[in-house]
Design an enzyme around this catalytic site. Structure first.
Site, PDB file in Angstrom:
ATOM      1  N   ASP A 245      46.225  69.951  34.280  1.00 34.91           N
ATOM      2  CA  ASP A 245      45.636  69.269  33.145  1.00 34.91           C
ATOM      3  C   ASP A 245      46.791  68.601  32.380  1.00 34.91           C
ATOM      4  O   ASP A 245      47.970  68.808  32.675  1.00 34.91           O
ATOM      5  CB  ASP A 245      44.829  70.242  32.276  1.00 34.91           C
ATOM      6  CG  ASP A 245      43.777  69.523  31.443  1.00 34.91           C
ATOM      7  OD1 ASP A 245      42.789  70.142  31.045  1.00 34.91           O
ATOM      8  OD2 ASP A 245      43.948  68.296  31.205  1.00 34.91           O
TER       9      ASP A 245
HETATM   10  C1  GLC Z   1      42.105  66.740  28.763  1.00 31.47           C
HETATM   11  C2  GLC Z   1      41.074  67.728  29.258  1.00 31.47           C
HETATM   12  C3  GLC Z   1      40.611  67.465  30.658  1.00 31.47           C
HETATM   13  C4  GLC Z   1      40.633  65.977  30.914  1.00 31.47           C
HETATM   14  C5  GLC Z   1      42.086  65.543  30.906  1.00 31.47           C
HETATM   15  C6  GLC Z   1      42.235  64.033  31.133  1.00 31.47           C
HETATM   16  O1  GLC Z   1      43.045  67.368  27.956  1.00 31.47           O
HETATM   17  O2  GLC Z   1      41.359  69.107  29.153  1.00 31.47           O
HETATM   18  O3  GLC Z   1      39.295  68.029  30.792  1.00 31.47           O
HETATM   19  O4  GLC Z   1      40.033  65.683  32.164  1.00 31.47           O
HETATM   20  O5  GLC Z   1      42.754  65.916  29.707  1.00 31.47           O
HETATM   21  O6  GLC Z   1      41.702  63.353  30.063  1.00 31.47           O
END
Ligand code: GLC
Length: 709
Positions: A245
């Site tokens: 993430d």
């Molecule tokens: C965010 C979220 C994740 C998302 C990613 C890209 O922090 O936790 O669910 O897909 O970043 O935006």
């Protein structure tokens, strides 16, 4: 490929989705082969420019994969995932994610960071809105539907999108429902609950996974070798790739797990994390780690191979073009599908004296901060949706001049505490036959990093409802929110309650049809609805404890005699002031008519391990409305070498029943439905089991089955 180019494939870089230009640094990094994927590019020309550089100017000409959070629609916004889960209809989820993929494809996006499969038992957690709720079986069924919808059966289909099972794993168990917080989950619970939907997604062929921000039992998920390497890749034979993430790799320093970015890169790579989103620990350290002999090029090759495999399956090496025909955005059939999803997501929670549906001749007062909130109606994770396309409830009623209605907001946003419009609302209410109060939460109060300790209606919504209640006019509360709301202060003030979640672009027409009886509510709760936040975490598939509470022995705090003897209240597991049951149980939802369940039986009450048994029931529509009924099969393993939940959903079927019609539904039960994970393996133990076929997790009378070796 050089080491630099190999590491380049493991790098996901991004731009701000609101930037008007493409950074030269990003273009140069792509040109040098130092980027494998780009996130959040929101202009087709930028996608084409970057792809052109990658394919024609980078050393290996490897195409980029463009990614975006296409969570519950791209332009046509569907209900938030928790709302879609309330439809209990896999076909709705599959259709919605297919439409989202087709629309996102006009932007060259071929990878979405969905479905979110985190089991959520705590409505304080903002991201419960993005989940399919508290149940592993329902979430598993829907994880497969999302995967089919986004990916189709052939990833090389030009409108397919690689889906992404997230957040792996245990994110929904964040302590206190506070986002990003610590998760402690024992191994059996991890497999029996939290891992199940992810395994279902792998079985459906999902292309990618994303690790979560939380630590799991002391190890941050992005370096959790047991989860990623041992379970996902070695046990489940997952052959896609795993992305971190956003910055979750370098956040392992803040976690106190790695002393610096170099160690974070090593720990994540050793756990078999393939791609790093946004942070640059891999880019800055993997080559050094290989040269120092702490990591190997062979291991790096495996990471790169898993990424290239998905790019190959997507057909990107053959053709990176995409259909830029934006005329399909908000296409009529897309809007119709979104309206159907919104309609079937709404859960009727209360309908005192059957005041719903409302007679067309009624004089209606529409009020509340969510009645005309086009942006908030779309909910969290809908940044590509166009609020100007949203049809709000006020829009829907205004488009139908056959219904006498007046709109006075009273409050202008969910946290609004200015009450000077209250007198006008009260005066109008006195001249109306019924009040539609659209309340709830702005979208910003739900989703990532938006946990709430107090989950009541924000602002002065409760005050306005209590003043309206004094007029004596019937009140219908329609809630638009990303979580169950603590209704303890106003439950007795309202006559009917509909939970609409954040219903998306077409929420207005859907709600109007339901309120006026043009359609019938059919949603069923995918989460337990607490009486008060003090009951949280709360879920139906809890353990029995050694002192299970019972209705017979419960004495409410207000009814305890003064000077009551210390042990006179029953020594069992309950709250003196809130009992032990939710306000509304998992699977609950009222309808306008009535549906009767009769003749529940098992084809046998004995079963050997190799046998199967059929559980059947007859369902009859005793009302005058066409009903959609979700018939739920639950089981309980009464005694086992590991305590088992008091009920577990193991199957369900949603049917349409015309007025007066009957249908007999039958479910097949095998030992596969009765297994559980214990001491490192899946087992089914002989013993006695209870089964229910019911309308929710609290109703029905069980039938017993004895399972023998
Ligand atoms: C965010 C979220 C994740 C998302 C990613 C890209 O922090 O936790 O669910 O897909 O970043 O935006």
């Amino acid at each position: 490929m050089t080491l630099v180019e190999k590491v380049g494939q493991t790098a996901q870089r991004g731009t701000s989705s609101r930037s008007k230009t493409l950074s030269e640094d990003l273009k140069q990094a792509v040109r040098e082969g130092r980027v494998g994927s780009v996130i959040n590019v929101t202009k087709a020309e930028f996608v084409k420019e970057l792809q052109e550089i990658a394919v024609k100017e980078s050393p290996q000409g490897i195409p980029l994969i463009f990614a975006r959070d296409v969570i519950h629609g791209y332009k046509t916004i569907f209900p938030i995932p928790l709302g879609q889960a309330a439809t209990w209809d896999a076909s709705i989820i599959e259709q919605g994610s297919r439409i989202a993929a087709v629309e996102a494809n006009t932007m060259g996006i071929r990878w979405t960071f969905a479905p979110m499969l985190d089991i959520s038992r705590d409505p304080r957690w903002g991201r419960i809105a993005e989940s399919a709720g508290e149940d592993p079986y329902l979430t598993t069924v829907l994880s497969k539907a999302y995967t089919r919808g986004f990916q189709t059966s052939d990833l090389s289909n030009p409108t397919s999108m690689a889906a992404c099972a997230k957040h792996f794993v245990g994110y929904g168990a964040a302590e206190g429902g506070r986002d990003y917080n610590t998760a402690v989950i024992d191994n059996a619970l991890l497999h029996n609950v939290y891992l199940k939907p992810f395994k279902g997604a792998v079985e459906e062929g999902i292309a990618t996974f994303m690790t979560s921000f939380n630590e799991l039992n002391g190890i941050p998920a992005s370096a959790h070798a047991y989860a990623i390497k041992q379970t996902l890749k070695e046990q489940w034979k997952f052959d896609g790739f795993v992305v971190s993430d956003w910055n979750s790799v370098t956040e392992m320093i803040a976690h106190g797990y790695c002393k610096d970015e170099k160690e974070a890169a090593l720990r994540a790579a050793q756990a078999s994390l393939d791609m790093e989103m946004m942070s640059e620990a891999y880019e800055k350290n993997l080559i050094t780690l290989i040269k120092e002999g702490k990591f190997t090029e062979a291991a790096l090759d495996k990471m790169v191979a898993s990424i290239l495999r998905i790019k190959l399956k997507l057909g990107l090496f053959e053709d990176t073009s995409f259909n830029e025909d934006t005329s399909i955005l908000y296409a009529e059939e897309h809007l119709k599908a979104a309206q159907r999803a919104a309609l079937e997501s709404v859960v009727l929670l209360k309908n005192k004296k059957q005041i719903l549906p409302i007679k067309a001749s009624s004089k209606i007062l529409i009020t509340g901060p969510m009645a005309d909130a086009p942006l908030d109606q779309m909910g969290t994770w809908s940044f590509d949706g166009d609020a100007s396309k949203t049809i709000t409830p006020v829009d829907a009623f205004r488009q139908d001049n056959s219904i006498e209605h007046q709109f006075i907001p009273g409050l202008h946003f969910s946290r609004d505490s200015v009450t000077n419009a209250f007198p006008a609302v009260i005066a109008a209410a006195k001249k109306s036959d019924v009040i539609f109060f659209f309340g709830g939460e702005e979208a910003i109060l739900s989703g990532e990093a938006h946990s709430r300790a107090d989950i009541r209606l924000p602002g002065k919504q409760e005050a306005l409802l209590q003043q309206l209640s004094k007029t004596g006019k019937p009140i219908v509360l329609i809630i638009m929110a990303g979580r169950p709301i603590d209704l303890s202060n106003i439950l007795s003030d309202v006559d009917a309650i509909m939970m609409a979640w954040h219903p998306g672009t077409m929420g207005g027409p859907a709600l109007k049809d339901l309120l006026m009886g043009e359609a019938v509510p059919s949603g069923r709760l995918p989460v337990s609805w607490p009486k008060t936040v003090g009951q949280v975490p709360i879920h139906y598939n809890h353990k029995n404890t050694g002192r299970p509470a019972s209705k017979e022995s419960f004495v409410h705090i207000n009814d305890i005699p003064v000077g009551a003897w210390q042990s006179s209240l029953g020594n069992d597991s309950h709250y003196l002031d809130a009992g032990f049951e939710p306000l509304y149980p998992f699977g609950f939802g009222l309808q306008y008519g009535s549906v009767e369940y009769t003749d529940f039986k098992l084809s046998a009450n004995e079963m050997g391990m190799q046998d199967s048994v059929h559980a059947s029931i007859t369902v009859t529509n005793r009302g005058s409305y066409t009903e959609q009924e979700t018939i739920q099969l639950y089981m309980q393993d009464e005694f086992a070498s590991l305590t088992r939940p008091v009920r577990e959903l193991i199957n369900f079927e949603k049917i349409v029943l015309q007025p007066g019609a009957s249908k007999t539904i039958s479910f097949t039960i095998t030992k596969e439905d009765l297994k559980f994970y214990h001491n490192g393996k899946w087992i089914t133990e002989a013993g006695t089991f209870n089964f229910w076929i019911s309308q929710n997790a609290q109703s029905g009378t069980p039938e017993k089955l004895t399972l023998s070796e």
